[in-house]
Enzyme design. Sequence first.
Site, short mmCIF file in Angstrom:
data_model
loop_
_atom_site.label_atom_id
_atom_site.label_comp_id
_atom_site.label_asym_id
_atom_site.label_seq_id
_atom_site.Cartn_x
_atom_site.Cartn_y
_atom_site.Cartn_z
N GLU A 204 0.77 -1.17 0.35
CA GLU A 204 0.14 -0.45 -0.15
C GLU A 204 0.97 1.15 0.13
O GLU A 204 0.26 2.55 -0.44
CB GLU A 204 -1.02 -0.03 0.99
CG GLU A 204 -2.08 -1.30 1.66
CD GLU A 204 -1.21 -2.87 2.72
OE1 GLU A 204 -0.16 -2.45 2.17
OE2 GLU A 204 -2.22 -2.94 3.04
N CYS B 195 -2.82 -4.13 7.23
CA CYS B 195 -1.97 -3.66 8.61
C CYS B 195 -2.79 -2.75 9.60
O CYS B 195 -2.61 -1.48 9.14
CB CYS B 195 -0.62 -4.28 8.69
SG CYS B 195 -0.06 -2.81 8.05
N ALA C 39 9.29 -37.38 -8.24
CA ALA C 39 9.69 -37.23 -9.62
C ALA C 39 9.49 -38.79 -10.05
O ALA C 39 10.22 -39.81 -9.15
CB ALA C 39 10.84 -36.33 -9.94
N ARG D 234 11.95 -24.15 -6.43
CA ARG D 234 12.66 -23.79 -5.33
C ARG D 234 13.38 -22.04 -4.42
O ARG D 234 13.26 -21.95 -3.14
CB ARG D 234 14.32 -24.66 -4.92
CG ARG D 234 13.91 -25.99 -5.46
CD ARG D 234 15.86 -26.40 -5.44
NE ARG D 234 15.99 -27.93 -5.07
CZ ARG D 234 16.84 -28.38 -5.34
NH1 ARG D 234 18.02 -27.83 -5.35
NH2 ARG D 234 16.75 -29.80 -5.44
N ASP E 280 22.14 -39.90 -3.43
CA ASP E 280 22.29 -39.14 -3.92
C ASP E 280 23.11 -37.91 -3.77
O ASP E 280 23.58 -37.49 -4.71
CB ASP E 280 20.95 -38.61 -4.57
CG ASP E 280 20.59 -39.31 -5.03
OD1 ASP E 280 20.39 -40.32 -5.26
OD2 ASP E 280 18.88 -39.27 -5.12
N GLY F 148 13.01 -38.44 -0.02
CA GLY F 148 13.11 -39.47 -0.72
C GLY F 148 11.27 -40.26 -0.33
O GLY F 148 10.46 -39.52 0.79
N ALA G 259 8.35 -38.89 3.11
CA ALA G 259 7.75 -38.51 2.28
C ALA G 259 6.07 -39.28 2.81
O ALA G 259 5.06 -38.63 2.76
CB ALA G 259 6.94 -38.23 0.41
N ALA H 142 6.06 -40.76 5.76
CA ALA H 142 5.97 -40.26 7.06
C ALA H 142 5.06 -38.79 7.32
O ALA H 142 4.24 -37.85 7.99
CB ALA H 142 6.99 -40.00 7.35
N1 NAP Z 1 12.07 -39.12 -7.36
C1 NAP Z 1 11.81 -38.64 -6.51
O1 NAP Z 1 11.80 -37.18 -6.62
C2 NAP Z 1 13.13 -38.82 -5.09
C3 NAP Z 1 12.91 -37.24 -4.94
C4 NAP Z 1 13.97 -37.56 -3.37
C5 NAP Z 1 14.51 -39.34 -3.00
N2 NAP Z 1 14.60 -39.73 -4.28
C6 NAP Z 1 15.06 -41.17 -4.13
O2 NAP Z 1 14.91 -41.93 -2.74
C7 NAP Z 1 15.89 -42.97 -2.39
C8 NAP Z 1 16.07 -42.98 -0.85
O3 NAP Z 1 14.81 -43.43 0.10
P1 NAP Z 1 14.62 -42.93 1.23
O4 NAP Z 1 13.08 -43.12 0.83
O5 NAP Z 1 15.93 -43.47 2.27
O6 NAP Z 1 14.81 -41.36 1.27
P2 NAP Z 1 15.09 -40.54 2.66
O7 NAP Z 1 13.18 -40.48 2.33
O8 NAP Z 1 14.57 -38.86 1.95
O9 NAP Z 1 15.47 -40.95 4.05
C9 NAP Z 1 14.52 -41.81 4.59
C10 NAP Z 1 15.23 -41.44 6.04
O10 NAP Z 1 15.00 -39.86 6.44
C11 NAP Z 1 15.07 -40.54 8.19
N3 NAP Z 1 13.97 -39.76 9.07
C12 NAP Z 1 14.46 -39.19 9.84
N4 NAP Z 1 13.46 -38.50 10.40
C13 NAP Z 1 12.00 -39.45 9.14
C14 NAP Z 1 10.87 -39.27 9.63
N5 NAP Z 1 10.44 -38.83 11.18
N6 NAP Z 1 10.24 -40.41 8.84
C15 NAP Z 1 11.05 -41.00 8.46
N7 NAP Z 1 11.75 -40.79 8.18
C16 NAP Z 1 12.61 -39.92 8.45
C17 NAP Z 1 15.16 -41.84 7.67
O11 NAP Z 1 16.76 -42.02 8.33
P3 NAP Z 1 16.99 -42.15 9.95
O12 NAP Z 1 15.88 -42.97 10.99
O13 NAP Z 1 18.39 -42.53 9.91
O14 NAP Z 1 16.58 -40.75 10.35
C18 NAP Z 1 14.36 -42.92 6.82
O15 NAP Z 1 15.41 -43.85 6.69
C19 NAP Z 1 17.26 -42.60 -3.39
O16 NAP Z 1 17.37 -43.95 -3.90
C20 NAP Z 1 16.71 -41.56 -3.71
O17 NAP Z 1 16.86 -41.40 -5.46
C21 NAP Z 1 13.93 -39.27 -5.12
#
Ligand code: NAP
Length: 355
Positions: free
Chosen positions: A54, A77, A155, A185, A201, A282, A286, A288
Amino acid sequence: MVTEDEAMGRAIALAARGLGTTSPNPVVGCLLLSADGEVVGEGFHAYAGGPHAEIVALAQAGERAKGGTAVVTLEPCNHTGRTGPCSEALVRAGVARVVIAVADPNPVAQGGAARLREASVDVVVGIRAHEAEDGNIAWLTSVRRGRPFVIWKSASTLDGRAAAADGTSMWITSEASRMDVHRLRGTVDAIMVGVGTILADDPRLTTRDLRTGSLAIRQPLRVVMDSNNRTPPEARVRDGAAPTLIATIATFGKGPDLRVDLNAVLTELHQRGIRSVLLEGGPKLAGAFLAAGLVDRLVYYIAPKLLGDGPAALVGGGVTTITDAIDLELLDVDRIGPDLRLTAKLRAPLPDPRA
Ligand SMILES: NC(=O)c1ccc[n+]([C@@H]2O[C@H](COP(=O)([O-])OP(=O)(O)OC[C@H]3O[C@@H](n4cnc5c(N)ncnc54)[C@H](OP(=O)(O)O)[C@@H]3O)[C@@H](O)[C@H]2O)c1
């Protein structure tokens, strides 16, 4: 001469220019129309601590604001923060009418409409409210829920694979999609992954020009959910190119699944002024977030490829049977190079305990 509805459309477009730089403040756009309906000023809130929309529009309009109409995406505001109250500035300028899209839910700043009415200014609220609300959804969600707006970006291939059977996943989608992710981003305050993605990765998680590698001036906070501090010392997220938070159980405590507590981390991010988080992976993290009802929007890139065996793009998510399926409402479908980009929200989001 423009109608008030057209002026609001322009104000909403102006507001969007502030995405990514105004947090912890909202994005706001404003047009000033003279008494005979000419546009005499326009502005948007560009960065926190800078002038409100404004004020920018009033400065352009000068004397021509007298007897005119201010068209603004969010209720002006009524408090003195780093800048003075916009309601008073509008009254002082002699504006006769204020058209507002969305009322301010923030208890600290609200009351602008009431103050304007007190000063005999004609006030209308609700013009293009849906569109303006959507443009400010991250900030509005954070005010209402006390946590950042969470966008899950994923993705996958057409058969829903996030990586190949041997674990390789770079690159599932095209360069055009990856460039689009860097644009995305640039509009958020933080980027989050689980430690699984770091170990697989070693991503940089910066916002940069993919062709030249040059970093954007403003870098979102990088957040790694890493219960037991397994992020290697040489991981790229520790490179200093952007601020990084490694969220461990030692700092944030355990959630119900005995991993780092998602809610505690989101609360801390909110307290740091972070209004939006891009959840980039990943599949486990996601899942969770979805199971905890903490995903507000999905941006999903689908490459026209098939990978057959290989990890799924989502693990868990609280779904065990067909009736648990998470039902999505598609908001947009776009072609990005050879890929598809779907933008969606949950049709029936789980009730957020903080809402
Ligand atoms: N296509 C896509 O868009 C994309 C994006 C990202 C990754 N990826 C692929 O995904 C793969 C990795 O998979 P991922 O499932 O292991 O990756 P992630 O989801 O990034 O990591 C999982 C880890 O996060 C930690 N974490 C901490 N707090 C958490 C919570 N509250 N809930 C759940 N997890 C928690 C856990 O390890 P701790 O228990 O040790 O904390 C868990 O094992 C790779 O191959 C990567 O290339 C693909």
